[in-house]
Design an enzyme around this catalytic site. Structure first.
Site, mmCIF file in Angstrom:
data_model
loop_
_atom_site.group_PDB
_atom_site.id
_atom_site.type_symbol
_atom_site.label_atom_id
_atom_site.label_comp_id
_atom_site.label_asym_id
_atom_site.label_seq_id
_atom_site.Cartn_x
_atom_site.Cartn_y
_atom_site.Cartn_z
ATOM 1 N N ASP A 1 -4.106 6.240 9.771
ATOM 2 C CA ASP A 1 -5.113 7.278 9.645
ATOM 3 C C ASP A 1 -6.465 6.732 10.086
ATOM 4 O OD1 ASP A 1 -6.713 9.358 9.030
ATOM 5 O OD2 ASP A 1 -6.074 9.574 6.942
ATOM 6 N N SER B 1 -0.294 4.513 -1.876
ATOM 7 C CA SER B 1 -0.559 5.729 -2.635
ATOM 8 C C SER B 1 0.488 6.770 -2.282
ATOM 9 C CB SER B 1 -1.959 6.263 -2.317
ATOM 10 O OG SER B 1 -2.038 6.628 -0.940
ATOM 11 N N GLY C 1 -1.491 10.742 3.446
ATOM 12 C CA GLY C 1 -1.360 9.961 4.671
ATOM 13 C C GLY C 1 -0.338 8.856 4.701
ATOM 14 N N THR C 2 -0.798 7.711 5.190
ATOM 15 C CA THR C 2 0.081 6.578 5.451
ATOM 16 C C THR C 2 0.805 6.102 4.204
ATOM 17 O OG1 THR C 2 -1.449 5.882 7.186
ATOM 18 C CG2 THR C 2 0.168 4.269 6.455
ATOM 19 N N THR D 1 -8.009 15.033 -3.857
ATOM 20 C CA THR D 1 -8.816 15.248 -2.654
ATOM 21 C C THR D 1 -8.082 16.072 -1.604
ATOM 22 O OG1 THR D 1 -8.047 13.133 -1.754
ATOM 23 C CG2 THR D 1 -10.112 13.111 -3.002
ATOM 24 N N ASN E 1 -3.848 7.813 -11.294
ATOM 25 C CA ASN E 1 -5.250 7.867 -10.900
ATOM 26 C C ASN E 1 -6.144 8.277 -12.062
ATOM 27 O OD1 ASN E 1 -6.420 7.046 -8.537
ATOM 28 N ND2 ASN E 1 -5.836 8.830 -7.356
ATOM 29 N N ASN F 1 -10.195 -0.630 -8.019
ATOM 30 C CA ASN F 1 -9.360 -1.661 -7.398
ATOM 31 C C ASN F 1 -9.341 -2.945 -8.225
ATOM 32 O OD1 ASN F 1 -8.653 -0.048 -5.212
ATOM 33 N ND2 ASN F 1 -10.405 -0.706 -3.987
ATOM 34 N N GLU G 1 14.482 -11.370 -10.444
ATOM 35 C CA GLU G 1 14.626 -11.269 -11.893
ATOM 36 C C GLU G 1 13.803 -10.140 -12.496
ATOM 37 O OE1 GLU G 1 13.985 -14.912 -13.892
ATOM 38 O OE2 GLU G 1 15.336 -16.083 -12.620
#
Length: 241
Positions: free
Chosen positions: A10, A79, A83-84, A118, A145, A167, A193
């Site tokens: 993106d 996420s 997108g990606t 969003t 989130n 983050n 494991e």
């Protein structure tokens, strides 16, 4: 654990990995950027853009795997709402199962929330990606989130949490999960494991509900840590919502 592969198809998102504070962590050859936006369309990113980049992605991953003395598996951070992170990543995980079937795949998935959404199609992307995650991920750690926003706002007294705050909170969770891989201990010596010790049923890949791992330790604000006493019982009590 020191090899990373980062993908982004993106072009509308800021390239913080290339120009941010931590840009030196990632090798420039392992940063893959596309020229076309998937427009948050799972089908378009999964079946069209994903097919265009899959050969390049697998080639870069193969080169990283060849540099490993003993490849244990993959840690996938993505996420599920846009997108990606949803469409292309799910397509990539399918190919990882084909090419590296015996290697463990641990997924750290960021789930969207209505309060901080969003895009209107985030619920659809999340459902479609969750199906792929259940099938091709050996162990999935879900991060809500809304939960991380509430932790920053209610527990850390951050009125307007930024992506840096979010983050850093997630990085603490990941650090605690992977601590047994980096330090000596009796449990979780390697990636294989994790599923044995954390997943109760073989048909379930998620060891905890969203953000349960982050509730295992009490959080303190940066301003109060200088005078706040941190007794051991308080650190061991779970955070209640």
């Amino acid at each position: 654990m020191r090899h990373q592969q980062t993908e982004r198809q993106d072009p509308s998102q800021p390239l913080s990995r290339q120009h941010g504070t931590y840009r030196q962590i990632f090798h420039p050859e392992q940063l893959i950027t596309g020229k076309e936006d998937a427009a948050n369309n799972y089908a378009w990113g999964h079946y069209t853009i994903g097919k265009e980049f899959i050969d390049l992605l697998l080639d870069r991953i193969r080169k990283l795997a060849d540099q490993c003395t003993g490849l244990q598996g993959f840690l996938v951070f993505h996420s599920l709402g846009r997108g990606t992170g949803s469409d292309v990543t799910s397509f990539l995980m399918e190919w990882l199962s084909v090419n590296y079937g015996k290697k463990s795949k641990l997924g750290f998935s960021i789930y969207p929330a209505p309060q901080v959404s969003t895009a209107m199609v985030q619920p659809y992307n999340s459902i479609l990606t969750t199906h792929t995650t259940l099938e091709h991920s050996d162990c999935a750690f879900m991060v809500d989130n809304k939960a991380i926003y509430d932790i920053c706002h209610c527990n850390l007294d951050i009125e307007r949490p930024t992506y840096t705050n979010l983050n850093r909170l997630i990085s603490q969770i990941v650090s605690s999960i992977t601590a047994s891989l980096r330090f000596d201990g009796a449990l979780n010596v390697d990636l294989t494991e994790f599923q044995t010790n954390l997943v109760s049923y073989l048909t379930s890949t998620s060891p905890w509900p969203p953000m349960h791992q982050s509730s295992l330790q009490k959080r303190y604000t940066t301003s109060s840590c200088w005078w706040q006493r941190l007794p051991m019982p308080a650190l061991s009590l779970p955070t209640r919502w």
